[in-house]
Scaffold this active site. Structure first.
Site, PDB file in Angstrom:
ATOM      1  CG  HIS A   1      -5.290   5.317   4.164  1.00 28.67           C
ATOM      2  ND1 HIS A   1      -4.701   5.370   3.437  1.00 28.67           N
ATOM      3  CD2 HIS A   1      -3.751   6.047   4.946  1.00 28.67           C
ATOM      4  CE1 HIS A   1      -3.473   5.157   3.319  1.00 28.67           C
ATOM      5  NE2 HIS A   1      -2.973   5.357   3.969  1.00 28.67           N
TER       6      HIS A   1
ATOM      7  CD  GLU B   1      -0.218   6.804   6.107  1.00 27.56           C
ATOM      8  OE1 GLU B   1       0.765   7.224   6.252  1.00 27.56           O
ATOM      9  OE2 GLU B   1      -0.166   6.261   5.418  1.00 27.56           O
TER      10      GLU B   1
ATOM     11  CB  CYS C   1      -9.243   5.711   0.276  1.00 26.25           C
ATOM     12  SG  CYS C   1      -8.044   5.814   0.783  1.00 26.25           S
TER      13      CYS C   1
ATOM     14  CB  CYS D   1      -3.099   0.656  -2.645  1.00 28.01           C
ATOM     15  SG  CYS D   1      -2.892   1.949  -2.785  1.00 28.01           S
TER      16      CYS D   1
ATOM     17  CG  ASP E   1      -2.094   1.313   1.095  1.00 31.13           C
ATOM     18  OD1 ASP E   1      -2.961   0.687   0.363  1.00 31.13           O
ATOM     19  OD2 ASP E   1      -1.457   2.375   1.986  1.00 31.13           O
ATOM     20  CB  SER E   2       0.438   5.082  -0.838  1.00 31.07           C
ATOM     21  OG  SER E   2      -1.270   4.825  -0.455  1.00 31.07           O
TER      22      SER E   2
HETATM   23  N1  DGL Z   1      -4.805   3.781   0.522  1.00 33.90           N
HETATM   24  C1  DGL Z   1      -4.549   4.423  -0.803  1.00 33.90           C
HETATM   25  C2  DGL Z   1      -5.754   3.600  -1.665  1.00 33.90           C
HETATM   26  O1  DGL Z   1      -6.478   2.554  -1.481  1.00 33.90           O
HETATM   27  C3  DGL Z   1      -4.057   5.570  -1.143  1.00 33.90           C
HETATM   28  C4  DGL Z   1      -3.381   6.691  -0.248  1.00 33.90           C
HETATM   29  C5  DGL Z   1      -2.660   7.725  -0.608  1.00 33.90           C
HETATM   30  O2  DGL Z   1      -3.178   8.338  -1.507  1.00 33.90           O
HETATM   31  O3  DGL Z   1      -1.859   7.325  -0.630  1.00 33.90           O
HETATM   32  O4  DGL Z   1      -6.432   3.894  -2.943  1.00 33.90           O
END
Ligand code: DGL
Length: 252
Positions: A180, A146, A178, A70, A8-9
């Site tokens: 997150h 984050e 997303c 992600c 993931d990012s």
């Molecule tokens: N968690 C990531 C997703 O599912 C994106 C977060 C980011 O912008 O890095 O898209």
């Protein structure tokens, strides 16, 4: 022995890792690019470059297949990964589409700028159903999460803005596009003025995974240490794990 690479990012993919180890016993190698997150506002070429650096790092662990935890990476790079690495990559977006099939009515896709601009969910859901799909880029949320926030004024303020369309139209289903966003699910519920189905694609990701192990082993790699990551790991990962902090690429 099944080795699964998950990436993931940043920290959001931990919501996916959690679903994975609960359903499929395997050796998990997670990489979260906490140094360079968010990816969602970056150009596609940069997302691609960073993703290759992540996979190059994970390749050292004899990975059998990958889960792209992600949405942003899935919609931006998936097509190129299987050709480049000759391995299977399961994208979270596929699970998101499978999840949407269980719900009736219209959808709001809440995602990063990159995910929304790809129109992945909108194109695919509208092709198969008569549902209307609305999309909202929720660009401020990833940074807040984050930084360790899952509730409070800043999150509420941002959510009021991002959920105003849903509240106005009473959109039946909200896809958390997303990884997150499941972390702030309670705040999302709180800021809705009606009851919607809140869909977490991660709940559908392990449907198709197989492994031959009886116990999971989890190794987590992050590119930056932070208090927020320790707090989130303690909250989300209720299984023993090791953690290491590593720099990949040129750390840009
Ligand atoms: N968690 C990531 C997703 O599912 C994106 C977060 C980011 O912008 O890095 O898209």
């Amino acid at each position: 022995m099944t080795n699964i690479g998950v990436f993931d990012s940043g920290l959001g993919g931990l919501t996916v890792l959690r679903e994975l180890y609960k359903h499929t016993k395997a050796n998990y190698y997670y990489f979260g690019d906490t140094l360079r997150v968010p990816y969602g506002n970056r150009p596609k070429e940069e997302i691609e470059k960073f993703t290759y650096q992540i996979v190059d790092f994970l390749e050292d662990f004899d990975i059998d297949f990958y889960v792209i935890a992600c949405n942003t990476i899935s919609v931006s790079v998936l097509d190129k990964l299987e050709g480049k690495y000759k391995k299977k990559f399961f994208p979270i977006t596929k699970a998101g589409l499978r999840a949407s099939e269980d719900f009736k009515g219209d959808f709001l896709v809440l995602g990063t700028k990159a995910t929304v601009e790809s129109h992945f969910y909108k194109k695919n859901i509208e092709k198969k159903t008569h549902s209307r799909v609305y999309e909202v880029p929720a660009i401020k949320l990833v940074d807040l999460i984050e930084n360790g926030q899952s509730q409070g004024d800043k999150i509420d303020q941002a959510l009021k803005e991002y959920l105003s369309l849903a509240n106005e139209k009473k959109i039946e289903n909200i896809i958390l596009a997303c990884t997150h966003y499941p972390i702030i699910k309670e705040s999302i519920k709180k800021n809705l003025t009606y009851k919607a189905n809140i869909i977490n694609p991660a709940s559908y990701i392990s449907d198709k995974l197989t492994s031959d192990l009886d116990e999971s082993r989890i190794k987590i790699y992050l590119s930056k240490e932070s208090r927020a990551s320790k707090k989130l790991l303690a909250k989300l990962i209720d299984h023993p794990y090791t953690i290491d902090y590593v720099r990949i690429g040129d750390g840009d």
